[in-house]
Design an enzyme around this catalytic site. Structure first.
Site, short mmCIF file in Angstrom:
data_model
loop_
_atom_site.label_atom_id
_atom_site.label_comp_id
_atom_site.label_asym_id
_atom_site.label_seq_id
_atom_site.Cartn_x
_atom_site.Cartn_y
_atom_site.Cartn_z
N GLU A 1 38.44 43.45 40.97
CA GLU A 1 36.98 43.36 41.12
C GLU A 1 36.67 42.33 42.20
OE1 GLU A 1 35.42 42.06 37.32
OE2 GLU A 1 36.34 40.09 37.49
N ASP B 1 29.92 33.84 40.36
CA ASP B 1 29.92 34.93 41.35
C ASP B 1 29.14 34.59 42.63
OD1 ASP B 1 31.15 36.38 39.24
OD2 ASP B 1 29.22 37.12 38.54
O1 FUB Z 1 29.81 37.83 36.19
C1 FUB Z 1 30.11 39.09 35.65
C2 FUB Z 1 31.39 39.64 36.23
O2 FUB Z 1 32.43 38.72 36.01
C3 FUB Z 1 31.38 39.85 37.71
O3 FUB Z 1 30.70 40.99 38.11
C4 FUB Z 1 32.83 39.87 37.97
O4 FUB Z 1 33.18 39.81 39.32
C5 FUB Z 1 33.28 38.69 37.15
O5 FUB Z 1 33.09 37.49 37.82
#
Ligand code: FUB
Length: 327
Positions: free
Chosen positions: A226, A19
């Site tokens: 997301e 991320d």
């Molecule tokens: O790293 C945890 C979660 O996985 C993140 O918040 C999302 O964007 C995905 O990468």
């Protein structure tokens, strides 16, 4: 000889990172990743495998230098309101202070977004007592416009709980729209001048197709899942995000930072591992995509590594698609 990361290679290999939110401060590149921890528990759709407990800041003097890990910048135990899962962070700078925006579950198991501040881009950061009032879900991305207005973009489906907030309250059994209903968009809220609170209630961002129709929930190649990111290029606002189940990073553009946005295309093809998450930053006269995959662990979803690739625009402002294992 020191290890100097090359495009599409891990920035660091001594810890697992994911991320990446990349920024330029004082002419150096700073990368704010999640810090994946090792365990052998199974995956689930709630994302329980992502059990992160602290943040490390990475930096590079330039694109041809080794990447430095500045060590622990903040630990879960030092965030009064948070109980578990320090997920994807982002950072903003204003008037000598660095603001680390961080999602974590509160004591009730609900994802919230909090802030920790510091006077150095590599930390340490001191957490505020409570999360941002009115905040929820995950994946904060901060964007300051040329008029100095600052916006927080956020939200993620499934384990990120975005679909549970459709009424404005957290409904534990709420499910995401399906079929040809409009897909849920990410949220945006302008921040107050102190960057510590929302100026107004978060609003859902509308993402339309090329005909002006809302992207539908069943359109999993294009719908929001997301990992929002915002950048501006030649007067247009570029909202980029992960499509989740189809594993693309895609983008949409608008003349307004709060939308509505029009879908444009893919930026990054699927990577090794389930999640895909990115940021986009200009460094010198070039643009870069920072992203992660699970190559360092041989494909374990919760053991990821951050990487970069050059991002190129076409003359009409569209972005050239990145194929990380071919380029
Ligand atoms: O790293 C945890 C979660 O996985 C993140 O918040 C999302 O964007 C995905 O990468």
């Amino acid at each position: 000889m020191k290890y100097i990361p090359k495009p599409n290679q891990p920035l660091v290999t001594h810890i697992y990172t994911a991320d990446p939110s990349a920024h330029v401060f004082d002419d150096k590149l700073y990368i704010y990743p999640s810090h994946d921890i090792e365990h052998n528990e199974p995956d689930n759709d709630n994302g329980d495998q992502y059990k992160m407990e602290d943040y490390h800041v990475l930096s590079m003097e330039d694109m041809f230098s080794p990447c430095t890990d500045h060590g622990e910048a903040l630990h879960l135990r030092d965030i009064p309101w948070a109980s578990q899962q320090l997920w994807a962070p982002d950072v903003a700078y204003k008037d000598g202070i660095y603001y680390l925006f961080l999602p974590a579950k509160d004591e009730a198991g609900i994802f919230r977004i909090g802030i920790a501040t510091g006077t150095s881009p590599d930390g340490p950061f001191n957490a505020e007592t409570n999360y941002i009032p009115g905040s929820f879900s995950i994946d904060p991305a901060v964007f300051t416009d040329e008029d100095q207005k600052t916006y927080l973009y956020f939200g993620g489906l499934w384990g990120g709980q975005l679909e549970k907030w459709q009424t404005g309250d957290f409904l534990v059994d709420a499910i995401a729209p399906s079929g040809n209903s409009p897909a849920l968009g990410p949220m945006v809220a302008e921040l107050n001048d102190d960057l510590l609170s929302f100026k107004n209630k978060p609003q859902e961002i509308i993402i339309n197709d090329e005909h002006g129709n809302r992207i539908t929930a069943e359109d999993e190649d294009r719908r929001y899942f997301e990992g929002p990111w915002m950048h501006k290029y030649k007067g247009y606002y570029y909202l980029s995000y992960s499509t989740g189940t189809t594993h693309y990073v895609v983008y949409a553009i608008s003349k307004d930072p709060q939308g509505p946005f029009t879908y444009q295309g893919r930026i990054l093809e699927p990577v090794i591992g389930w999640t895909t998450h990115h940021s986009i930053v200009q460094y010198g006269d070039k643009w870069y995509l920072f992203y992660h995959d699970s190559s360092l662990s041989g494909g374990v979803n919760h053991k990821r590594c951050v990487k970069y690739a050059e991002l190129k625009y076409n003359a009409d402002g569209t972005i050239q698609r990145i194929k990380p294992y071919e380029d």
